[in-house]
Design an enzyme around this catalytic site. Structure first.
Site: not given
Length: 561
Positions: A353, A375-376, A397, A465
């Site tokens: 993240q 990520q993120d 994500d 998700r």
């Protein structure tokens, strides 16, 4: 007709009467919604016990409601009862915030210690959201009901989001601090959730009675009398030429501006600022971490292009930092706007993240910006957000959070992940079923970078998700490329959230848009045109009141694609 008018008056009086309960316990989510017992409400509030029972019978957390009114033995005044409920909610969250310092002395795990610091910050903001909701209801104007109810939904949803952000900080920590903090937060969460449920009930009545005559008059008003767009300073960002712009501050790496760092320029913005404070950021790579503080409002960043003016950092979760704190740029003030800026986190997929931009301010607007990471990448954390013609890149994500965020004509580009990794474009974080949070992609392009497309075999990629139980994402009128697998949506863990999420697709196109083989979860919805329209910015965000006035390109309804 007389009955409808009478009910409308009753609704308005009920909203004012229940002002404080929005923070404490949303007792009457369906008080005036036509149920069989509605006509008996006034007669039922005759004694203290009956008053409390009546107030609590419709709540999601009845035991918590009764507990908040346990000391109501000397009053049967509903208004005083709801004030008691409000006081109980504030006290519960305050107790949790105060204990963050005490628990820190017991925390031996460095991550737990950082999480407790984060809790102190975010719970203070949660309380602030509760207080400003109460203040909004103290000045409630029935003629502006739609606007006021929307504000309350957003701020109460934000209060819940900040409480959850406290809990999230304890992910992968050891020791007892995390569990103790979670226990301390339980009652405050329940009371705030009940309050939001009541406000949602009031909001439903707007549709039931079709009060369009009242609500349409809102288009000539603005939701925040202190906002710069409420005073006629409009169309600031439309066709702005940096060469002729007269900004409040100029930042330049070459020394041609007053400041060499963006952080220095932000520090000159007055607290509780009500004027548009324009910061021109000239071409350059700015290696710094920028935070717009809470209550430092109405800041506008204007760059010279998202590939020319870039703010970059490289902090990731593996550095021992909570995800919330990894952001290169963190926006906490309301009314923030950015145009022609690039936000970047170069930590790479190895650090997991790593947020490029976190947006935690209400009524935030981004036009022609880039958010690049892995990520993120983009943490659309809370409140109302509008993105137009922006590009967001990442792997897992990479658009996530619990904001009420709409992306129009934006491009989501999946990057090549680590070996054996799958990619998810979104991970929406709505934890309470009444929360306003949603990620809405309208007229966007969902594709992947050439290096991803050229990989054999191609990694799996999904639309999203369910990060939290009531995760909500709507993708409509968008182009979905071939990298998205036929399943469309990925589980988070086992069956978590599959029945309670809300994932809708409407009128999309492209090789990845065929829904015939989508997963068959209960949370996968087939939505109609009418329902899709309810998620457009004019309706879902009341964007005509605050986006349209800025001059940023904006479609209030369905787009022509």
């Amino acid at each position: 007709m007389n009955d409808v008018k009478k009910k409308f008056t009753l609704i308005g009086l009920g909203v004012v009467l229940l002002a404080a309960t929005v923070i404490g316990a949303g007792f009457l989510i369906k008080m005036y919604s036509g149920h069989a017992h509605d006509a008996e409400q006034d007669d039922s509030i005759a004694t203290t016990s009956k008053a409390v029972d009546s107030l609590c019978q419709h709540t999601d957390y009845k035991q918590s409601c009764h507990k908040s009114l346990a000391n109501a033995s000397d009053t049967d005044d509903p208004k005083e009862l709801v004030k008691m409920a409000f006081d109980s909610a504030i006290k519960e969250v305050q107790i949790a915030m105060d204990n963050s310092t005490t628990l820190k002395e017991l925390a031996k795990d460095p991550r737990a210690s950082k999480a407790l610091d984060q809790c102190k910050e975010v719970l203070n903001t949660s309380i602030d959201d509760l207080k400003r909701s109460l203040q909004k209801l103290d000045n409630f104007d029935v003629a502006r009901m739609e606007e006021y109810v929307n504000d309350l939904k957003i701020w109460l949803s934000g209060s819940l989001t900040y409480q959850e952000t406290c809990r999230e900080g304890f992910k992968n920590t050891t020791g007892e601090a995390g569990e103790k903090m979670k226990k301390l937060l339980r009652l405050g969460w329940k009371l705030t959730s009940n309050g939001l449920a009541m406000i949602n009930g009031i909001g439903e009545l707007l549709g039931e009675f079709q009060l369009t005559g009242v609500s349409r008059r809102l288009l000539d008003k603005f939701p925040n009398d202190d906002a710069w767009w409420a005073r006629g300073e409009r169309r600031l960002l439309l066709d702005v030429d940096p060469k002729t712009l007269k900004p409040n501050a100029v930042v330049a790496k070459d020394g041609s501006g007053k400041f060499k760092t963006i952080k220095e320029a932000v520090q000159t913005v007055p607290k509780k600022n009500v004027q548009p404070f324009v910061i021109l950021i000239k071409q350059g790579i700015y290696k710094e971490y920028v935070e717009i503080p809470r209550r430092v409002n109405n800041i506008i960043f204007i760059g010279e292009g998202p590939t020319k003016t870039r703010i970059t950092g490289n902090i990731g979760y593996n550095d021992g930092i909570t995800t919330y704190k990894t952001a290169t740029v963190a926006v906490n003030g309301d009314g923030f706007m950015a145009k022609d800026i690039g936000f970047e986190n170069t930590a790479g997929p190895q650090k997991h993240q790593a947020v490029a931009l976190r947006v935690s301010g209400d009524m935030a607007i981004f036009h022609n910006c880039a958010m690049d990471g892995y990520q993120d990448t983009l943490y659309a954390h809370a409140y109302r957000q509008f993105y137009r013609q922006c590009t967001i890149t990442g792997t897992i994500d990479f658009v996530f959070g619990d904001a009420a965020a709409i992306f129009q004509d934006c491009k989501m580009i999946v990057r090549k992940p680590l070996d054996n990794q799958a990619c998810m474009v979104t991970a929406q974080g709505r934890k309470d079923r009444n929360s306003k949070g949603a990620l809405i992609l309208e007229g966007c392009t969902i594709t992947a970078e050439p290096a991803y497309m050229a990989t054999q075999p191609m990694p799996k990629s999904y639309l999203g998700r369910p990060w939290k139980e009531y995760s909500r994402t709507i993708i409509m009128q968008s182009f979905i490329d071939r990298h998205i697998v036929p399943d469309g949506w990925s589980p988070w863990l086992g069956t978590f959230g599959l029945d309670t999420c809300y994932y809708g697709e409407f009128n999309n196109r492209g090789p990845g848009a065929n829904t015939a083989q989508r997963v068959k979860w209960k949370g996968i919805k087939k939505i109609s045109l009418q329902e899709a329209t309810s998620y457009t910015p004019g309706k879902f965000l009341l964007g005509d009141l605050w986006v349209k006035a800025t001059g940023v390109p904006y479609n209030p309804g369905m787009m022509n694609v």
